[in-house]
Design an enzyme around this catalytic site. Structure first.
Site, short mmCIF file in Angstrom:
data_model
loop_
_atom_site.label_atom_id
_atom_site.label_comp_id
_atom_site.label_asym_id
_atom_site.label_seq_id
_atom_site.Cartn_x
_atom_site.Cartn_y
_atom_site.Cartn_z
N ASP A 1 0.83 -1.36 -0.13
CA ASP A 1 -0.07 -0.29 -0.14
C ASP A 1 0.87 1.23 0.08
OD1 ASP A 1 -2.00 -1.95 0.24
OD2 ASP A 1 -2.42 -1.53 2.23
N ASP B 1 -0.22 -4.43 -3.80
CA ASP B 1 -1.58 -3.20 -4.14
C ASP B 1 -0.61 -1.90 -3.78
OD1 ASP B 1 -2.94 -5.23 -4.42
OD2 ASP B 1 -3.94 -5.01 -2.48
#
Length: 339
Positions: free
Chosen positions: A165, A186
């Site tokens: 992230d 991600d």
């Protein structure tokens, strides 16, 4: 007008007032304040310089915070009223902002930017929690280098370093030019309506990723057909350190949308390319596109069968800057990227 009609009218006026209030443009002349850890400057920390900008009323004047070279080990938070701030570093290899937050999205990021009209140039934002990258699974956790929540925000020649992230492109219209974004899981995610132009996305791992959490470049959070958001990558370089392969994106929500155009795809890209994830029951609503790409990872013969095709005006709708800039706000920014 009956009572219900009156309240509906008032509610509409309030909405219009709010939207007009948000759609302001920052004014000049540019005011400059300086940050240096040692030596002559107005502030010693980036946060103290930001705190000098009022958060009692909406700031509408461009304020440049000139940050001298150094490693600034601190979290940087820009509140919703502290708009029109331009963070100018000395170059991404000279000005570093580091933080070690993890797990909680509102306290994790090295940079939290909640205001509209925020610009940064020549700065590296790093979340050091998951570093070194070969630290193994035990250290791995969501650890954002930046969380961008405001509208009309731009980043020029910045670097965002993390593992999971890394960049929370949370909401709003954003422009990234010649930025370097590193991660493993991600590492560009959120609901932003954003264009990434001439950026490098670098998939970097030093240990096996946890089972079920394989490498993914993007996780776009779009939940309906009416949602205008998308991640658009044009003329980018998508590569990695050669230790593993990764998908270009996965469906963070039912209508996730990622467009990659005219970009180099290294052999880091997995053959399937894309993962439906939370959109697995409605893959027809996911919009994952690769057009005009080249490189060893661009072979689409084994891509997922539901990957979309776009061409002509349908593709130009996304890759043209008007996708995020119909009002011309990028041209009015107080900074221009080097060619």
């Amino acid at each position: 007008m009956n009572l219900s009609g009156f309240f509906s009218f008032v509610f509409t006026l309030l909405i219009l007032h709010f939207e007009v209030g948000k759609a302001f443009n920052c004014r000049g002349p540019l005011k400059t304040i300086t940050v240096r850890q040692s030596g002559k400057a107005q502030f010693k920390t980036i946060q103290s310089a930001i705190d000098s900008v009022s958060n009692k009323t909406q700031n509408t004047r461009w304020i440049r915070i000139k940050i001298f070279p150094g490693v600034y080990r601190q979290q940087v938070i820009i509140s919703g009223l502290q708009s029109c701030i331009y963070l100018e570093g000395a170059g991404s290899k000279s000005t570093f902002v580091e933080w070690n937050g993890h797990d909680t999205p509102f306290t994790t990021p090295t940079l939290i930017s909640r205001a509209d009209n925020i610009v940064a140039k020549g700065i590296t934002f790093m979340n050091s929690h998951n570093h070194p990258l070969d630290g193994g699974e035990a250290r791995l956790a969501p650890a954002e280098a930046a969380r961008i929540e405001g509208d009309k925000c731009a980043f020029f020649e910045c670097a965002f370093l993390g593992v999971q992230d890394t960049l929370s492109d949370h909401a709003g219209r954003h422009y990234f030019h010649k930025c370097f974004i590193q991660g493993a899981i991600d590492f560009i995610y959120g609901n932003g309506q954003s264009i990434y132009e001439e950026c490098t996305l670098f998939f970097s791992v030093g240990a096996d990723l946890p089972k079920g959490r394989g490498g993914v470049f993007t996780a776009h959070r779009r939940e309906s057909e009416e949602d205008p958001s998308a991640f658009v990558f044009k003329n980018c370089n998508i590569t990695g350190n050669g230790k593993a392969k990764a998908n270009l994106g996965r469906g963070y929500r039912s209508h996730s949308r990622v467009i990659i155009a005219n970009s180099y795809l290294g052999d880091v890209v997995s053959p399937a390319g894309w993962d439906p994830w939370r959109g697995k029951n409605n893959v027809q609503d996911l919009t994952f596109v690769e057009e005009g790409c080249w490189g060893p990872g661009s072979n689409k013969s084994k891509r997922v069968p539901w990957m979309k095709r776009l061409s002509g005006s349908a593709l130009r709708r996304f890759v043209d800057k008007t996708f995020i800039d119909q009002q011309g706000w990028i041209a009015r920014l107080p900074v221009k990227s080097s060619s």
